[in-house]
Design an enzyme around this catalytic site. Structure first.
Site, short mmCIF file in Angstrom:
data_model
loop_
_atom_site.label_atom_id
_atom_site.label_comp_id
_atom_site.label_asym_id
_atom_site.label_seq_id
_atom_site.Cartn_x
_atom_site.Cartn_y
_atom_site.Cartn_z
N ASP A 196 -22.98 24.25 15.08
CA ASP A 196 -24.18 24.20 15.93
C ASP A 196 -24.43 25.54 16.62
O ASP A 196 -23.52 26.34 16.82
CB ASP A 196 -24.01 23.14 17.03
CG ASP A 196 -24.08 21.72 16.50
OD1 ASP A 196 -24.06 21.53 15.27
OD2 ASP A 196 -24.14 20.79 17.33
N HIS A 208 -31.83 21.88 15.73
CA HIS A 208 -31.03 21.74 16.97
C HIS A 208 -31.86 22.24 18.16
O HIS A 208 -31.31 22.85 19.08
CB HIS A 208 -29.74 22.53 16.81
CG HIS A 208 -28.65 22.18 17.81
ND1 HIS A 208 -28.36 20.89 18.18
CD2 HIS A 208 -27.80 22.97 18.51
CE1 HIS A 208 -27.36 20.91 19.07
NE2 HIS A 208 -27.02 22.16 19.30
N HIS A 256 -32.85 25.08 23.07
CA HIS A 256 -31.55 24.54 23.48
C HIS A 256 -31.31 24.83 24.97
O HIS A 256 -30.23 25.25 25.40
CB HIS A 256 -30.43 25.19 22.65
CG HIS A 256 -29.14 24.42 22.61
ND1 HIS A 256 -28.34 24.25 23.71
CD2 HIS A 256 -28.49 23.81 21.60
CE1 HIS A 256 -27.25 23.57 23.36
NE2 HIS A 256 -27.33 23.29 22.09
N HIS A 294 -18.99 25.15 16.68
CA HIS A 294 -20.10 26.00 17.11
C HIS A 294 -19.95 27.39 16.50
O HIS A 294 -18.83 27.91 16.40
CB HIS A 294 -20.14 26.09 18.64
CG HIS A 294 -20.47 24.79 19.29
ND1 HIS A 294 -19.51 23.82 19.53
CD2 HIS A 294 -21.66 24.26 19.70
CE1 HIS A 294 -20.10 22.75 20.07
NE2 HIS A 294 -21.39 23.00 20.19
ZN LIG Z 1 -25.76 22.87 20.79
#
Ligand SMILES: [Zn+2]
Length: 262
Positions: free
Chosen positions: A72, A123, A127, A218
């Site tokens: 991510d 995503h 964010h 991540h």
């Molecule tokens: Zn995230």
């Protein structure tokens, strides 16, 4: 019908029933407080624990002797390209849940992901820390902007969405009805954003592994890059196939096209 809708209906019926009885019996005030506390607790749990599918249906585990690696918050130059090199070296396909504005800044990494057979998911565009407080219209806009970023680079529309922090709420649920994304969670949370010690990270992830797992990493974590080659060897030595989430979950990764398994 979402679990949130069912919980709200049950709460409302219990509340109205209690108020009706209050005319004939004396309902303790404590009962109302407990009822409210229970509803708030259930809703809070459903908000932060994605796999409960409280507001929206969530796919968080697959089946078979397969495992999916997911990354991510990228793409980030100097980090994502190193992950891609390791994946290519081991001939492993993964899934990247990307942030829209970073996709626009790094189209070469998006093209590389596509060319090397990885899957891209949405995503959000920013964010931001306050994403979970945005209106349904604002959430819709963020998701569409991110889809547009992918479309302008690859000519493909992403179908999968992973909510930041794994948080969902009624506004996000409403937005997802409009955008028609499928929500993908995880079954193994690596906590790589807070674990700098690669050894600890490796142990935590490998201790939890089960068939059908989706592992959350991540792009920006150095410890993740450090353990990745060893982790891939560990997983394949255990007899698991590493696949993209669309293959693991048997769903379409992009709109209008079948999973190409590239
Ligand atoms: Zn995230």
């Amino acid at each position: 019908m979402s679990k949130y809708y069912i919980a709200s209906t049950v709460f409302l019926i219990a509340l109205l029933g209690s108020l009706a009885l209050d005319g004939t019996l004396v309902v303790p005030r404590m009962w109302y407080a407990s009822l409210a506390a229970l509803f708030v607790s259930i809703t809070a749990y459903g908000t932060i624990v994605l796999r409960t599918s409280f507001f929206v249906p969530v796919q968080w585990r697959g089946s078979g002797n397969r495992i999916a690696l997911t990354f991510d918050d990228g793409p980030l130059p100097g980090m994502t390209d190193r992950i891609l090199s390791i994946l290519a070296e081991h001939n492993v396909k993964a899934t990247f849940f990307c942030i829209g504005h970073r996709m626009e800044k790094n189209p070469f990494l998006i093209k590389q992901m596509e060319n090397e057979g990885h899957l891209l998911g949405n995503h959000t565009y920013w964010h931001g820390a306050f994403f979970n407080f945005k209106s349904a219209s604002m959430v819709t806009r963020e998701l569409m902007l991110t889809d547009l970023a992918c479309f302008s680079i690859l000519g493909r529309r992403m179908r999968l969405f992973r909510p930041p922090y794994g948080v969902t709420n009624p506004m996000i649920a409403k937005a997802l009805k409009r955008t028609n994304h499928t929500v993908v969670g995880w079954s193994v949370r690596s906590f790589d954003t807070i674990t700098r010690d690669p050894e600890k990270l490796f142990r935590r992830v490998t201790a939890q592994l089960k068939p059908g797992d989706i592992i959350l990493f991540h792009d920006y974590c150095e410890s993740t890059i450090t353990i990745l080659p060893r982790l891939i060897r560990h997983i394949t030595n255990k007899g698991y196939d590493l696949v993209r989430v669309d293959e693991l979950l048997n769903i379409k990764g992009y709109a209008g096209k079948e999973h190409d398994g590239a």
